[in-house]
Design a protein around this motif. Sequence first.
Motif, PDB file in Angstrom:
ATOM      1  N   ARG A   1       0.834  -1.202   0.000  1.00 33.75           N
ATOM      2  CA  ARG A   1       0.000   0.000   0.000  1.00 33.75           C
ATOM      3  C   ARG A   1       0.873   1.258   0.000  1.00 33.75           C
ATOM      4  O   ARG A   1       0.556   2.251  -0.674  1.00 33.75           O
ATOM      5  CB  ARG A   1      -0.937  -0.015   1.208  1.00 33.75           C
ATOM      6  CG  ARG A   1      -2.025   1.039   1.138  1.00 33.75           C
ATOM      7  CD  ARG A   1      -3.134   0.760   2.120  1.00 33.75           C
ATOM      8  NE  ARG A   1      -3.889  -0.439   1.794  1.00 33.75           N
ATOM      9  CZ  ARG A   1      -4.812  -0.503   0.837  1.00 33.75           C
ATOM     10  NH1 ARG A   1      -5.088   0.571   0.108  1.00 33.75           N
ATOM     11  NH2 ARG A   1      -5.462  -1.613   0.611  1.00 33.75           N
ATOM     12  N   ALA A   2       1.965   1.221   0.738  1.00 34.32           N
ATOM     13  CA  ALA A   2       2.872   2.368   0.751  1.00 34.32           C
ATOM     14  C   ALA A   2       3.516   2.559  -0.622  1.00 34.32           C
ATOM     15  O   ALA A   2       3.795   3.689  -1.039  1.00 34.32           O
ATOM     16  CB  ALA A   2       3.946   2.167   1.817  1.00 34.32           C
ATOM     17  N   ALA A   3       3.758   1.450  -1.329  1.00 38.87           N
ATOM     18  CA  ALA A   3       4.428   1.533  -2.630  1.00 38.87           C
ATOM     19  C   ALA A   3       3.581   2.258  -3.668  1.00 38.87           C
ATOM     20  O   ALA A   3       4.120   2.979  -4.520  1.00 38.87           O
ATOM     21  CB  ALA A   3       4.779   0.132  -3.133  1.00 38.87           C
ATOM     22  N   VAL A   4       2.259   2.080  -3.625  1.00 38.74           N
ATOM     23  CA  VAL A   4       1.406   2.699  -4.644  1.00 38.74           C
ATOM     24  C   VAL A   4       0.948   4.100  -4.254  1.00 38.74           C
ATOM     25  O   VAL A   4       0.264   4.765  -5.032  1.00 38.74           O
ATOM     26  CB  VAL A   4       0.169   1.824  -4.948  1.00 38.74           C
ATOM     27  CG1 VAL A   4       0.589   0.484  -5.493  1.00 38.74           C
ATOM     28  CG2 VAL A   4      -0.700   1.654  -3.720  1.00 38.74           C
TER      29      VAL A   4
ATOM     30  N   GLY B   1       4.479  -3.654  -8.327  1.00 39.15           N
ATOM     31  CA  GLY B   1       5.123  -4.885  -8.786  1.00 39.15           C
ATOM     32  C   GLY B   1       6.499  -5.074  -8.185  1.00 39.15           C
ATOM     33  O   GLY B   1       6.874  -6.189  -7.792  1.00 39.15           O
ATOM     34  N   ARG B   2       7.262  -3.998  -8.080  1.00 40.64           N
ATOM     35  CA  ARG B   2       8.608  -4.114  -7.512  1.00 40.64           C
ATOM     36  C   ARG B   2       8.530  -4.496  -6.030  1.00 40.64           C
ATOM     37  O   ARG B   2       9.307  -5.327  -5.561  1.00 40.64           O
ATOM     38  CB  ARG B   2       9.367  -2.805  -7.691  1.00 40.64           C
ATOM     39  CG  ARG B   2      10.854  -2.893  -7.344  1.00 40.64           C
ATOM     40  CD  ARG B   2      11.579  -1.625  -7.734  1.00 40.64           C
ATOM     41  NE  ARG B   2      11.651  -1.440  -9.166  1.00 40.64           N
ATOM     42  CZ  ARG B   2      12.530  -2.036  -9.957  1.00 40.64           C
ATOM     43  NH1 ARG B   2      13.411  -2.887  -9.440  1.00 40.64           N
ATOM     44  NH2 ARG B   2      12.547  -1.798 -11.245  1.00 40.64           N
ATOM     45  N   ALA B   3       7.601  -3.893  -5.305  1.00 44.64           N
ATOM     46  CA  ALA B   3       7.446  -4.233  -3.893  1.00 44.64           C
ATOM     47  C   ALA B   3       6.991  -5.678  -3.730  1.00 44.64           C
ATOM     48  O   ALA B   3       7.440  -6.390  -2.825  1.00 44.64           O
ATOM     49  CB  ALA B   3       6.446  -3.288  -3.232  1.00 44.64           C
ATOM     50  N   ALA B   4       6.104  -6.124  -4.619  1.00 42.23           N
ATOM     51  CA  ALA B   4       5.640  -7.509  -4.552  1.00 42.23           C
ATOM     52  C   ALA B   4       6.778  -8.479  -4.848  1.00 42.23           C
ATOM     53  O   ALA B   4       6.884  -9.538  -4.221  1.00 42.23           O
ATOM     54  CB  ALA B   4       4.498  -7.718  -5.545  1.00 42.23           C
TER      55      ALA B   4
END
Length: 217
Positions: free
Chosen positions: A79-82, A97-100
Amino acid sequence: MPRISAATVADHRANQHAALLDAAREILAAEGVQALTPAAVGARIGLARSSVYRYFASTADILAQLVEDAFPRWSARLRAAVAPAGGPLPDRIRAYGRAALDFVGSPDYALIPALQTIGLPPECRARVEELHGELTAPLADALREAGMDHPALRADLAWGVVRAGARHLAPDIAGRETAPAEDPGGDPGGDPGGDPGAGSPERIVELTLDMLTRALC
């Protein structure tokens, strides 16, 4: 009575539970689900098996508790990534995607194949599905804010792209016996289809993010 290593009995139990979860995560990542037992987890931190059963009833219970510990942490990271809302959708998708894919490099990722191996009770499986939904929810929210229809379905389908990339980044952890075979006509570790750079982690990440963005934009 066991020695108390915290200010209160409740704090002591919480600290011991956290240590047991850390030990379980280490065993699962290093040795696989077949080595994950309450006795093995207790032995890792010097706790008697009878005491471990106060925290875990079985291997399936260990996995269920690891999921409860790990998935909310990763949901928060995704959530923080987006964030922030309103940014360019392709950038938000790539950040998600990168965080995942960072998940693959963590000990928590060993939970994925383990959950497919161990038979969890129906109520535990329902909870795992609920928590999995929390992993895709940040992407669904970004798609919804961009005005896309069926954002939850799109996000769930997009997770398949992430998992495919994950299998190439961590083939052994993901349950494959070996990494992709060497390309006889190319570089060792290259893609069997003839792309000599596709086997490098950086290239796999970029290809995965490219496919994810193309699928959603």
